[in-house]
Design a protein around this motif. Structure first.
Motif, PDB file in Angstrom:
ATOM      1  N   GLY A 228       0.775  -1.323  -0.203  1.00 29.74           N
ATOM      2  CA  GLY A 228      -0.183  -0.010   0.271  1.00 29.74           C
ATOM      3  C   GLY A 228       0.845   1.632   0.030  1.00 29.74           C
ATOM      4  O   GLY A 228       0.371   2.582   0.535  1.00 29.74           O
ATOM      5  N   GLY A 229       2.700   1.252  -0.089  1.00 29.35           N
ATOM      6  CA  GLY A 229       2.900   2.032  -0.770  1.00 29.35           C
ATOM      7  C   GLY A 229       3.210   2.700   1.176  1.00 29.35           C
ATOM      8  O   GLY A 229       4.362   3.255   0.688  1.00 29.35           O
ATOM      9  N   ASN A 230       3.689   2.220   1.459  1.00 28.09           N
ATOM     10  CA  ASN A 230       4.455   2.128   2.581  1.00 28.09           C
ATOM     11  C   ASN A 230       5.691   2.544   3.027  1.00 28.09           C
ATOM     12  O   ASN A 230       6.024   1.505   1.750  1.00 28.09           O
ATOM     13  CB  ASN A 230       4.082   0.972   3.454  1.00 28.09           C
ATOM     14  CG  ASN A 230       2.862   1.247   4.507  1.00 28.09           C
ATOM     15  OD1 ASN A 230       2.234   2.434   4.122  1.00 28.09           O
ATOM     16  ND2 ASN A 230       2.260  -0.324   6.192  1.00 28.09           N
ATOM     17  N   ASP A 231       6.280   3.791   3.527  1.00 32.98           N
ATOM     18  CA  ASP A 231       7.795   3.774   3.331  1.00 32.98           C
ATOM     19  C   ASP A 231       7.930   3.448   4.883  1.00 32.98           C
ATOM     20  O   ASP A 231       7.866   4.498   5.667  1.00 32.98           O
ATOM     21  CB  ASP A 231       7.992   5.168   2.472  1.00 32.98           C
ATOM     22  CG  ASP A 231       7.403   5.849   1.095  1.00 32.98           C
ATOM     23  OD1 ASP A 231       7.518   4.230   0.698  1.00 32.98           O
ATOM     24  OD2 ASP A 231       6.018   6.590   1.425  1.00 32.98           O
ATOM     25  N   TYR A 232       9.656   2.749   4.676  1.00 36.99           N
ATOM     26  CA  TYR A 232       9.735   2.722   6.442  1.00 36.99           C
ATOM     27  C   TYR A 232      11.340   2.674   6.174  1.00 36.99           C
ATOM     28  O   TYR A 232      11.845   2.277   4.602  1.00 36.99           O
ATOM     29  CB  TYR A 232       9.254   1.810   6.678  1.00 36.99           C
ATOM     30  CG  TYR A 232       9.532   0.425   5.710  1.00 36.99           C
ATOM     31  CD1 TYR A 232      11.033  -0.357   6.478  1.00 36.99           C
ATOM     32  CD2 TYR A 232       8.791  -0.425   5.322  1.00 36.99           C
ATOM     33  CE1 TYR A 232      10.716  -2.115   6.212  1.00 36.99           C
ATOM     34  CE2 TYR A 232       9.051  -0.958   4.011  1.00 36.99           C
ATOM     35  CZ  TYR A 232       9.795  -2.335   4.490  1.00 36.99           C
ATOM     36  OH  TYR A 232      10.082  -3.867   4.631  1.00 36.99           O
ATOM     37  N   VAL A 233      12.116   2.482   7.264  1.00 39.71           N
ATOM     38  CA  VAL A 233      13.708   1.958   7.276  1.00 39.71           C
ATOM     39  C   VAL A 233      14.187   1.122   8.215  1.00 39.71           C
ATOM     40  O   VAL A 233      13.322   1.230   9.231  1.00 39.71           O
ATOM     41  CB  VAL A 233      14.417   3.474   7.208  1.00 39.71           C
ATOM     42  CG1 VAL A 233      15.848   2.611   7.448  1.00 39.71           C
ATOM     43  CG2 VAL A 233      14.577   4.190   6.005  1.00 39.71           C
ATOM     44  N   ASP A 234      14.150  -0.111   8.560  1.00 30.82           N
ATOM     45  CA  ASP A 234      14.406  -0.688   9.605  1.00 30.82           C
ATOM     46  C   ASP A 234      16.375  -1.050   9.940  1.00 30.82           C
ATOM     47  O   ASP A 234      16.474  -1.456   8.720  1.00 30.82           O
ATOM     48  CB  ASP A 234      14.349  -2.212   9.605  1.00 30.82           C
ATOM     49  CG  ASP A 234      12.532  -1.771   9.595  1.00 30.82           C
ATOM     50  OD1 ASP A 234      11.791  -1.398  10.110  1.00 30.82           O
ATOM     51  OD2 ASP A 234      11.998  -3.020   9.070  1.00 30.82           O
ATOM     52  N   VAL A 235      16.619  -0.384  11.000  1.00 26.81           N
ATOM     53  CA  VAL A 235      18.439  -0.926  11.153  1.00 26.81           C
ATOM     54  C   VAL A 235      18.106  -2.217  12.167  1.00 26.81           C
ATOM     55  O   VAL A 235      17.598  -1.875  13.171  1.00 26.81           O
ATOM     56  CB  VAL A 235      18.994   0.381  11.893  1.00 26.81           C
ATOM     57  CG1 VAL A 235      20.615   0.492  12.176  1.00 26.81           C
ATOM     58  CG2 VAL A 235      18.341   2.153  10.921  1.00 26.81           C
ATOM     59  N   GLU A 236      19.340  -2.940  11.483  1.00 22.31           N
ATOM     60  CA  GLU A 236      19.132  -3.793  12.635  1.00 22.31           C
ATOM     61  C   GLU A 236      20.458  -4.438  12.681  1.00 22.31           C
ATOM     62  O   GLU A 236      21.650  -4.078  11.880  1.00 22.31           O
ATOM     63  CB  GLU A 236      18.556  -5.235  12.270  1.00 22.31           C
ATOM     64  CG  GLU A 236      19.061  -5.651  10.886  1.00 22.31           C
ATOM     65  CD  GLU A 236      17.819  -6.644  10.388  1.00 22.31           C
ATOM     66  OE1 GLU A 236      16.819  -6.657  10.888  1.00 22.31           O
ATOM     67  OE2 GLU A 236      18.056  -6.731   9.221  1.00 22.31           O
ATOM     68  N   TYR A 237      20.772  -5.488  13.677  1.00 24.45           N
ATOM     69  CA  TYR A 237      22.422  -5.881  13.439  1.00 24.45           C
ATOM     70  C   TYR A 237      22.100  -6.799  14.842  1.00 24.45           C
ATOM     71  O   TYR A 237      21.538  -7.602  14.702  1.00 24.45           O
ATOM     72  CB  TYR A 237      22.792  -4.528  14.498  1.00 24.45           C
ATOM     73  CG  TYR A 237      22.739  -4.506  16.495  1.00 24.45           C
ATOM     74  CD1 TYR A 237      23.311  -5.027  17.314  1.00 24.45           C
ATOM     75  CD2 TYR A 237      21.589  -3.487  16.453  1.00 24.45           C
ATOM     76  CE1 TYR A 237      22.152  -4.746  18.577  1.00 24.45           C
ATOM     77  CE2 TYR A 237      21.049  -3.142  17.504  1.00 24.45           C
ATOM     78  CZ  TYR A 237      21.969  -3.982  18.660  1.00 24.45           C
ATOM     79  OH  TYR A 237      21.020  -3.959  20.038  1.00 24.45           O
ATOM     80  N   SER A 238      23.496  -7.729  14.137  1.00 20.03           N
ATOM     81  CA  SER A 238      23.898  -9.053  14.815  1.00 20.03           C
ATOM     82  C   SER A 238      25.442  -8.731  15.761  1.00 20.03           C
ATOM     83  O   SER A 238      25.783  -8.601  15.021  1.00 20.03           O
ATOM     84  CB  SER A 238      24.097  -9.775  13.924  1.00 20.03           C
ATOM     85  OG  SER A 238      24.263 -11.371  14.241  1.00 20.03           O
ATOM     86  N   LEU A 239      25.037  -9.129  16.840  1.00 22.57           N
ATOM     87  CA  LEU A 239      26.051 -10.072  17.377  1.00 22.57           C
ATOM     88  C   LEU A 239      26.788 -11.308  17.878  1.00 22.57           C
ATOM     89  O   LEU A 239      28.169 -11.397  18.493  1.00 22.57           O
ATOM     90  CB  LEU A 239      26.074  -9.154  18.693  1.00 22.57           C
ATOM     91  CG  LEU A 239      25.360  -7.556  19.280  1.00 22.57           C
ATOM     92  CD1 LEU A 239      24.757  -7.535  20.851  1.00 22.57           C
ATOM     93  CD2 LEU A 239      26.707  -6.969  18.850  1.00 22.57           C
TER      94      LEU A 239
END
Length: 306
Positions: A228-239
Motif C-alpha cells: 500500500g505504498g508504505n515507506d520505512y527504514v529498519d536498522v538491525e544488527y547482529s552480535l
C-alpha cells in the motif's frame, strides 16, 4: 560414564610410578602429568582448560580454609564485563589473579567506517544492473528481494534503471541513496566486524529522506510485506556472526513497534551503544515506492572506548 571408567583404570595403572603420561610411554620424571601434543601420527592437540563467565567463576567452590585449591586455573570469557583472561586462584589471599588478558585497547580510530567518498558516482545496483560503478567487494553489499517475499533475488522489487540503491552526491558529499525500491532492499556491512575484547562498542548511521513519504499501519503484515505504498527504514544488527539480528524499534519516535523509521525521516544520526559480542554486522532495510521518494544513509561508523 564409560570415559570416566577408562580414565580411572588408566590412572590406577600408573599410580605405582607416580608419573602419568598421555600420548607418551616415557613421561618426564619431573612431572606428575605429562601430555604430548601428538596424539596420533601427524595429528596434534592442546590442553583445554575450563572456560567460564565471571559469574560461573565466582560459583567455583574453592576451599577457603586450606591451600588445597592454590593454583587452580580457568579461562574467563565474559562478554558482559569485557573480560577475556587466563586466571589463577591465589589461596593465600583468597583471590583470582590475571595471568594474561586479551582485552583490546581502542586506538582512537573507528573499528569500521564507511562514508562512501571512495566510490565513483552511481556505484550500487539498479533494476537493470546488479553491480554498477565501482561496486564494493569488502565493505558492504546490497540485496534486493522478490516482491512480497523475503527471498533475495535480483532485480527483486527493483524494476528499471531509475529504481536504485547507489552512491550519489550533493555539494561533493557522497552518500548512498535509495530511490523507488518498490519493496525491501537491504544494505549490509561485510565482513562481520570483530568486536571481541573491545569495551563500549557502539555504531552510528546518518539517515534522512526527501520528498513526501507515507506509512499506513493497516498495510503492515511483516517487514517484507508492507504494501500500500508504505515507506520505512529498519536498522538491525547482529552480535553473533549473523545467526540472529536485533531490530532497533521506533528510533526517537520517528518509527513504530514494527519499524525503526516510518514515513518522512528528519536528518537523524541513529546510534546504538553498549554492544557486547563476538562480532558486529549492521543491516539497513529500506522501502520506498515513488520516483521522487529518496532515502539516504551515510557515515556508517563503529567505535569503541577504553
Amino acid at each position: 560414564m564409560k570415559n570416566f571408567y577408562y580414565i580411572f583404570i588408566f590412572l590406577l595403572c600408573h599410580i605405582a610410578t607416580a608419573q602419568v603420561g598421555f600420548n607418551t610411554d616415557n613421561p618426564s620424571t619431573a612431572s606428575t602429568l605429562h601430555i604430548e601434543a601428538e596424539y596420533s601420527t601427524g595429528a596434534f592437540g592442546g590442553l583445554k582448560l575450563p572456560v567460564v563467565t565471571l559469574t560461573q567463576r565466582n560459583n567455583i567452590r574453592v576451599d577457603a580454609e586450606t591451600m588445597r585449591d592454590d593454583g587452580l586455573m580457568v579461562y574467563v570469557h565474559d562478554e558482559i564485563s569485557n573480560t577475556f583472561c587466563w586466571q589463577i586462584y591465589d589461596a593465600k589471599i583468597g583471590e583470582w589473579n590475571n595471568i594474561q588478558c586479551f582485552t583490546k585497547t581502542c586506538g582512537g580510530t573507528p573499528l569500521f567506517s564507511e562514508n562512501f567518498q571512495a566510490y565513483t558516482l552511481n556505484t550500487g545496483i539498479t533494476g537493470t544492473d546488479p553491480a554498477s560503478g565501482d561496486y564494493p567487494t569488502i565493505n558492504f553489499e546490497l540485496t534486493s528481494f522478490t516482491a512480497g517475499t523475503s527471498t533475495a533475488s535480483y532485480p527483486g522489487t527493483l524494476v528499471n534503471a531509475d529504481d536504485y540503491a547507489k552512491v550519489v552526491d550533493t555539494s561533493s558529499d557522497k552518500y548512498l541513496s535509495f530511490r523507488d525500491t518498490g519493496g525491501p532492499l537491504r544494505y549490509t556491512t561485510i565482513p562481520a566486524i570483530d568486536i571481541v575484547g573491545y569495551a563500549n562498542v557502539s555504531f552510528s548511521i546518518d539517515i534522512s529522506s526527501a520528498s513526501t513519504l507515507e506509512y499506513d499501519d493497516t498495510n503492515h503484515t511483516d517487514d517484507f510485506n508492507c504494501t500500500g505504498g508504505n515507506d520505512y527504514v529498519d536498522v538491525e544488527y547482529s552480535l553473533n556472526g549473523g545467526q540472529t539480528f536485533i531490530e532497533v524499534p521506533n528510533y526517537n519516535g520517528q518509527g513504530n513497534a514494527n519499524h525503526t523509521f516510518i514515513g518522512n525521516i528528519a536528518p537523524t544520526t541513529l546510534s546504538v551503544s553498549n554492544l557486547v559480542g563476538s562480532s558486529l554486522i549492521i543491516r539497513v532495510r529500506v522501502q520506498n515506492n515513488e520516483d521522487d521518494e529518496l532515502i539516504s544513509i551515510d557515515n556508517v561508523s563503529v567505535t569503541c572506548g577504553n
